[in-house]
Design a protein around this motif. Sequence first.
Motif, PDB file in Angstrom:
ATOM      1  N   LEU A 193     -86.032 -65.863 108.111  1.00  0.00           N
ATOM      2  CA  LEU A 193     -84.905 -65.641 107.198  1.00  0.00           C
ATOM      3  C   LEU A 193     -83.636 -66.312 107.711  1.00  0.00           C
ATOM      4  CD1 LEU A 193     -84.887 -62.046 105.677  1.00  0.00           C
ATOM      5  CD2 LEU A 193     -85.268 -64.223 104.551  1.00  0.00           C
ATOM      6  N   ARG A 194     -83.497 -66.425 109.015  1.00  0.00           N
ATOM      7  CA  ARG A 194     -82.313 -67.081 109.579  1.00  0.00           C
ATOM      8  C   ARG A 194     -82.294 -68.580 109.269  1.00  0.00           C
ATOM      9  NH1 ARG A 194     -82.412 -63.623 115.228  1.00  0.00           N
ATOM     10  NH2 ARG A 194     -80.864 -62.055 114.594  1.00  0.00           N
ATOM     11  N   ARG A 195     -83.372 -69.099 108.710  1.00  0.00           N
ATOM     12  CA  ARG A 195     -83.411 -70.506 108.299  1.00  0.00           C
ATOM     13  C   ARG A 195     -82.882 -70.718 106.880  1.00  0.00           C
ATOM     14  NH1 ARG A 195     -89.670 -70.794 110.283  1.00  0.00           N
ATOM     15  NH2 ARG A 195     -89.311 -71.292 112.491  1.00  0.00           N
ATOM     16  N   ARG A 196     -82.602 -69.648 106.150  1.00  0.00           N
ATOM     17  CA  ARG A 196     -82.112 -69.776 104.781  1.00  0.00           C
ATOM     18  C   ARG A 196     -80.750 -70.477 104.771  1.00  0.00           C
ATOM     19  NH1 ARG A 196     -86.636 -68.311 103.516  1.00  0.00           N
ATOM     20  NH2 ARG A 196     -87.204 -66.664 102.052  1.00  0.00           N
ATOM     21  N   PRO A 197     -80.404 -71.112 103.653  1.00  0.00           N
ATOM     22  CA  PRO A 197     -79.096 -71.785 103.578  1.00  0.00           C
ATOM     23  C   PRO A 197     -77.906 -70.861 103.831  1.00  0.00           C
ATOM     24  CG  PRO A 197     -80.516 -72.513 101.789  1.00  0.00           C
ATOM     25  CD  PRO A 197     -81.228 -71.367 102.461  1.00  0.00           C
ATOM     26  N   VAL A 198     -78.019 -69.596 103.383  1.00  0.00           N
ATOM     27  CA  VAL A 198     -76.960 -68.612 103.613  1.00  0.00           C
ATOM     28  C   VAL A 198     -77.579 -67.405 104.303  1.00  0.00           C
ATOM     29  CG1 VAL A 198     -75.244 -67.105 102.541  1.00  0.00           C
ATOM     30  CG2 VAL A 198     -75.686 -69.374 101.577  1.00  0.00           C
ATOM     31  N   VAL A 199     -77.016 -67.012 105.438  1.00  0.00           N
ATOM     32  CA  VAL A 199     -77.555 -65.890 106.218  1.00  0.00           C
ATOM     33  C   VAL A 199     -76.442 -64.898 106.502  1.00  0.00           C
ATOM     34  CG1 VAL A 199     -78.687 -65.188 108.353  1.00  0.00           C
ATOM     35  CG2 VAL A 199     -79.294 -67.370 107.288  1.00  0.00           C
ATOM     36  N   ILE A 200     -76.730 -63.620 106.257  1.00  0.00           N
ATOM     37  CA  ILE A 200     -75.792 -62.548 106.575  1.00  0.00           C
ATOM     38  C   ILE A 200     -76.518 -61.555 107.475  1.00  0.00           C
ATOM     39  CG2 ILE A 200     -74.479 -60.597 105.634  1.00  0.00           C
ATOM     40  CD1 ILE A 200     -74.082 -62.237 103.101  1.00  0.00           C
ATOM     41  N   GLU A 201     -75.861 -61.136 108.543  1.00  0.00           N
ATOM     42  CA  GLU A 201     -76.429 -60.125 109.434  1.00  0.00           C
ATOM     43  C   GLU A 201     -75.508 -58.919 109.449  1.00  0.00           C
ATOM     44  OE1 GLU A 201     -78.401 -61.279 112.919  1.00  0.00           O
ATOM     45  OE2 GLU A 201     -78.578 -63.399 112.347  1.00  0.00           O
ATOM     46  N   THR A 202     -76.075 -57.775 109.085  1.00  0.00           N
ATOM     47  CA  THR A 202     -75.260 -56.564 108.980  1.00  0.00           C
ATOM     48  C   THR A 202     -76.096 -55.326 109.269  1.00  0.00           C
ATOM     49  OG1 THR A 202     -73.865 -55.243 107.474  1.00  0.00           O
ATOM     50  CG2 THR A 202     -75.672 -56.458 106.468  1.00  0.00           C
ATOM     51  N   GLY A 203     -75.578 -54.455 110.133  1.00  0.00           N
ATOM     52  CA  GLY A 203     -76.192 -53.157 110.369  1.00  0.00           C
ATOM     53  C   GLY A 203     -77.658 -53.189 110.756  1.00  0.00           C
ATOM     54  N   GLY A 204     -78.076 -54.172 111.540  1.00  0.00           N
ATOM     55  CA  GLY A 204     -79.471 -54.253 111.949  1.00  0.00           C
ATOM     56  C   GLY A 204     -80.379 -54.956 110.950  1.00  0.00           C
ATOM     57  N   PHE A 205     -79.787 -55.568 109.928  1.00  0.00           N
ATOM     58  CA  PHE A 205     -80.553 -56.309 108.928  1.00  0.00           C
ATOM     59  C   PHE A 205     -80.162 -57.784 108.942  1.00  0.00           C
ATOM     60  CE2 PHE A 205     -80.200 -51.987 107.143  1.00  0.00           C
ATOM     61  CZ  PHE A 205     -81.535 -51.697 106.901  1.00  0.00           C
ATOM     62  N   VAL A 206     -81.121 -58.629 108.620  1.00  0.00           N
ATOM     63  CA  VAL A 206     -80.861 -60.052 108.378  1.00  0.00           C
ATOM     64  C   VAL A 206     -81.155 -60.307 106.907  1.00  0.00           C
ATOM     65  CG1 VAL A 206     -81.531 -62.421 108.909  1.00  0.00           C
ATOM     66  CG2 VAL A 206     -81.461 -60.707 110.736  1.00  0.00           C
ATOM     67  N   VAL A 207     -80.196 -60.903 106.200  1.00  0.00           N
ATOM     68  CA  VAL A 207     -80.337 -61.196 104.781  1.00  0.00           C
ATOM     69  C   VAL A 207     -80.324 -62.711 104.611  1.00  0.00           C
ATOM     70  CG1 VAL A 207     -79.540 -60.632 102.468  1.00  0.00           C
ATOM     71  CG2 VAL A 207     -78.927 -59.139 104.388  1.00  0.00           C
ATOM     72  N   GLY A 208     -81.339 -63.245 103.909  1.00  0.00           N
ATOM     73  CA  GLY A 208     -81.403 -64.676 103.672  1.00  0.00           C
ATOM     74  C   GLY A 208     -81.252 -64.985 102.199  1.00  0.00           C
ATOM     75  N   PHE A 209     -80.280 -65.857 101.878  1.00  0.00           N
ATOM     76  CA  PHE A 209     -80.039 -66.246 100.494  1.00  0.00           C
ATOM     77  C   PHE A 209     -80.241 -67.752 100.331  1.00  0.00           C
ATOM     78  CE2 PHE A 209     -76.989 -62.541 100.752  1.00  0.00           C
ATOM     79  CZ  PHE A 209     -77.721 -61.701  99.923  1.00  0.00           C
ATOM     80  N   ASP A 210     -80.778 -68.135  99.173  1.00  0.00           N
ATOM     81  CA  ASP A 210     -80.897 -69.537  98.795  1.00  0.00           C
ATOM     82  C   ASP A 210     -80.178 -69.699  97.465  1.00  0.00           C
ATOM     83  OD1 ASP A 210     -81.607 -72.050  97.866  1.00  0.00           O
ATOM     84  OD2 ASP A 210     -83.623 -71.958  98.689  1.00  0.00           O
ATOM     85  N   PRO A 211     -78.995 -70.333  97.451  1.00  0.00           N
ATOM     86  CA  PRO A 211     -78.202 -70.447  96.220  1.00  0.00           C
ATOM     87  C   PRO A 211     -78.894 -71.212  95.091  1.00  0.00           C
ATOM     88  CG  PRO A 211     -76.846 -70.913  98.153  1.00  0.00           C
ATOM     89  CD  PRO A 211     -78.266 -70.875  98.619  1.00  0.00           C
ATOM     90  N   SER A 212     -79.997 -71.905  95.386  1.00  0.00           N
ATOM     91  CA  SER A 212     -80.672 -72.683  94.335  1.00  0.00           C
ATOM     92  C   SER A 212     -81.515 -71.816  93.415  1.00  0.00           C
ATOM     93  CB  SER A 212     -81.556 -73.765  94.964  1.00  0.00           C
ATOM     94  OG  SER A 212     -82.711 -73.208  95.570  1.00  0.00           O
TER      95      SER A 212
END
Length: 252
Positions: free
Chosen positions: A13-32
């Motif tokens: 998930l850390r390879r996604r174009p947009v990465v947010i890390e919060t409260g023990g979670f990794v969030v991966g976003f792809d704007p496409s």
Amino acid sequence: MDTNVQSFAVANLRRRPVVIETGGFVVGFDPSTTSPYINYATPLPGAEPTAEDVAALIAAFRERGLKPRLEFAPDAAPAVQPALLAAGFTVEAVHEYLVCTPATLAVPPAGPGTPVVETPATEEDYTSVDAALSEAFAGEFTSSPEGAARLRRTQEMGGAVRFVRSPDGGCAGGAMTSAPAVGTSELAGVGTRPAHRGQGIAATVTAVLAETMFAGGAESVWLEYSGEGSRRVYERVGFRPHGTRLYISLED
């Protein structure tokens, strides 16, 4: 093995174009794309989120107009599922995953009629693979230029895309693996167009992809299966049961 697979999920998930890390979670976003199967979160192994941590996670999705959704191996972070359920999340599915190692891999012997596996070389190849997988999965996702581009990125970033060419020059079936992380790699998207099923394409592509990852230094390759038929295909080429993965989301 759950911790290893979960550590991979974090790294991937850390390879996604947009990465947010919060409260023990990794969030991966792809704007496409707005697909919840591409835009999702996963916890760090051993995470113990508070209600405030879960609220911050939900906010990261809501501010982008996306469904809060997670994929993870629950045994690697036992405190996460109860915290999500308490916040109103519901379980979509629990899937068993299988793991293959160099010691268990069984590549189908080459012979007359054995599918010939290729690596996409042109934009037309990537487009054909994307279209074939869309058809194979009965339209769960729509074939698109963005989908073909994601396949190309997978290949260019150290993963692998392989396919079997159909008689018309397109794609009969294919699959992909993510670039290895923490010693393992995920094999996904194994699909064969209906007109070409029963020819050993899925088994051969799966085995070749696993072999490719092992040649690159991966210690294992893992995947999830969608039914007993596909499980038997994967077991024939050396995949064995190792754990489960949880899919969970929060509806509007």
